[in-house]
Enzyme design. Sequence first.
Site, PDB file in Angstrom:
ATOM      1  N   ARG A 178       1.480  14.891 -12.848  1.00  0.00           N
ATOM      2  CA  ARG A 178       0.719  13.777 -12.197  1.00  0.00           C
ATOM      3  C   ARG A 178       0.176  13.970 -11.145  1.00  0.00           C
ATOM      4  O   ARG A 178       0.075  15.188 -10.494  1.00  0.00           O
ATOM      5  CB  ARG A 178       1.603  12.526 -11.846  1.00  0.00           C
ATOM      6  CG  ARG A 178       2.902  12.773 -10.717  1.00  0.00           C
ATOM      7  CD  ARG A 178       3.305  11.310 -10.550  1.00  0.00           C
ATOM      8  NE  ARG A 178       4.802  11.748  -9.848  1.00  0.00           N
ATOM      9  CZ  ARG A 178       5.906  11.823 -10.480  1.00  0.00           C
ATOM     10  NH1 ARG A 178       6.086  11.750 -11.681  1.00  0.00           N
ATOM     11  NH2 ARG A 178       7.085  11.796  -9.744  1.00  0.00           N
ATOM     12  N   LEU A 210       1.042  -1.101   0.067  1.00  0.00           N
ATOM     13  CA  LEU A 210      -0.020   0.008   0.021  1.00  0.00           C
ATOM     14  C   LEU A 210       0.810   1.327   0.104  1.00  0.00           C
ATOM     15  O   LEU A 210       1.909   1.175   0.715  1.00  0.00           O
ATOM     16  CB  LEU A 210      -1.017  -0.176   1.307  1.00  0.00           C
ATOM     17  CG  LEU A 210      -1.769   1.164   1.585  1.00  0.00           C
ATOM     18  CD1 LEU A 210      -2.869   1.006   2.455  1.00  0.00           C
ATOM     19  CD2 LEU A 210      -0.872   2.142   2.670  1.00  0.00           C
ATOM     20  N   ASN A 211       0.582   2.315  -0.915  1.00  0.00           N
ATOM     21  CA  ASN A 211       1.118   3.550  -0.363  1.00  0.00           C
ATOM     22  C   ASN A 211       0.163   4.686  -0.769  1.00  0.00           C
ATOM     23  O   ASN A 211      -0.909   4.480  -0.001  1.00  0.00           O
ATOM     24  CB  ASN A 211       2.274   3.993  -1.422  1.00  0.00           C
ATOM     25  CG  ASN A 211       2.032   3.741  -3.027  1.00  0.00           C
ATOM     26  OD1 ASN A 211       1.727   2.599  -3.196  1.00  0.00           O
ATOM     27  ND2 ASN A 211       2.282   4.831  -3.758  1.00  0.00           N
ATOM     28  N   ASP A 212       0.108   5.713  -1.449  1.00  0.00           N
ATOM     29  CA  ASP A 212      -0.622   6.789  -1.277  1.00  0.00           C
ATOM     30  C   ASP A 212      -2.116   6.644  -1.265  1.00  0.00           C
ATOM     31  O   ASP A 212      -2.989   5.819  -2.038  1.00  0.00           O
ATOM     32  CB  ASP A 212      -0.734   7.719  -2.589  1.00  0.00           C
ATOM     33  CG  ASP A 212       0.945   8.114  -3.047  1.00  0.00           C
ATOM     34  OD1 ASP A 212       1.698   7.598  -2.570  1.00  0.00           O
ATOM     35  OD2 ASP A 212       1.182   8.878  -3.890  1.00  0.00           O
TER      36      ASP A 212
END
Length: 477
Positions: free
Chosen positions: A162, A24-26
Amino acid sequence: MTNAAAHHDPWRMGFHIMPPTGWLNDPNGLCQLGGTYHVFFQYSPDWPAPHAPRGWGHFVSDDLTHWRAVGRDFAIAPDTPDEASGAYSGCAVPVEGGARLYYTGNVKEPGDFDYITAGRRATQILVEATADPTAPGGLALGEKDVLLRNADYPDFCTCHVRDPKVWHEDGAWWMILGARDLDDHGLALVLRSEDGVAWANAGTVRATEPLGYMWECPDRIELGGREWLSVCPQGMQDRPWANGIRDQAGYLPLPAGEKLGHAGELYLDPAGFCRWDCGFDFYAPQTFVDESGRTVLLAWMGLPDAGFESAPDGLGWCHCLTVPREVTAGADGALLQRPVSELEALRGARHELAGDGTLALAEHRADVLLPNVTGPVELALDGALRVACADGLVRLEFLDERVGAGRTVRKAACDGVSSLRILVDSSAVEVYVNDGRVVLSTRWFPRSPALTLEARGASPCLVWEMGDGMKGCYELV
């Protein structure tokens, strides 16, 4: 360790979102729709397999405390040519009947490229999500619509554009995008739209002096008629306060009366950059306004380029998000963060630890409150992690290198500590000083089966055992 076993290990979270399995990240696509909170996030269910694809995962909650994982698989998969290297970060905008999900599709072309000025495609993609009680998580996701490609960005940009943040204001749609220009300076692009689909460039936001080479995860925060720009500048490792960490997360106040959506060419003073969190593990914060009007923040308790571990050997998952934090503005323009009040529903047995003393709890889940700090104070967790407030500094210091997994010490200036709150959740610790004016977050990996709290100079110290708001949500894996 198998994936099934990984969810029952002693480091599994009780009130922090962690992946059902994998990476998991952002946080992405944060919103509340019809009373239900939706948290999407960057997700690689096949991690640690090499080159595991990156898309979006999905959790839902009715109260920001008890969470349900919406399956093991991607909610948004990188399954089109315009996102072949990943369905990257983005946001959600509530609309009648559902939400619009905006995100970046990343493509790295094969070949001998630097992937800064050539070889990378960054597309901004829209997915219409319709409320549907029969769909996973109550949302039916529609087709993908590519809105912007490299040729649509200003010619001073590199290929790094982005992380759209979109909002609706004054009859128009607005978008900010993080970017890197050809001089290796970070900035935010501002775009405008009549319908949220067809977009035109409308300006830029820059710093008056260089502030990193790339701004990731831009966000707009509006409180009481004033605005702040939240950004994650990369290339900050040489700043004296950066602890050698390349990637930082903070916010910049806009001048009174200025708006991101109407700014044209706006320049902000980097001296006003304030870190959201001074701990070890914090990046990519994203805010949303819930149906009660609160501004709520979640962030990734991790870093893109950290010098410490977040998945010790044998762990079948990696990283978590912070607890949801309510963001408010101080009289001086600083942004304060407090755990949302709903978390107090998980409080169980209450203990009092007065003066110098020690308390042992059966599990590593606790809400520790020192409401009236009048002098130097120190609290040690398992004899392995120490929080100390004295001489105008708050220190978060690991005393056991195994528990810190490479983390050592973090410091934050705080003149006059009056209150301290510490949330302990298995392998996550969040420290809130002076009602959230200063925050320090860290992962840790305790070796002892029980939590031991040792206080020095704390009177009174209130401790609640915390329940498990995630219980059962991983059983579907």
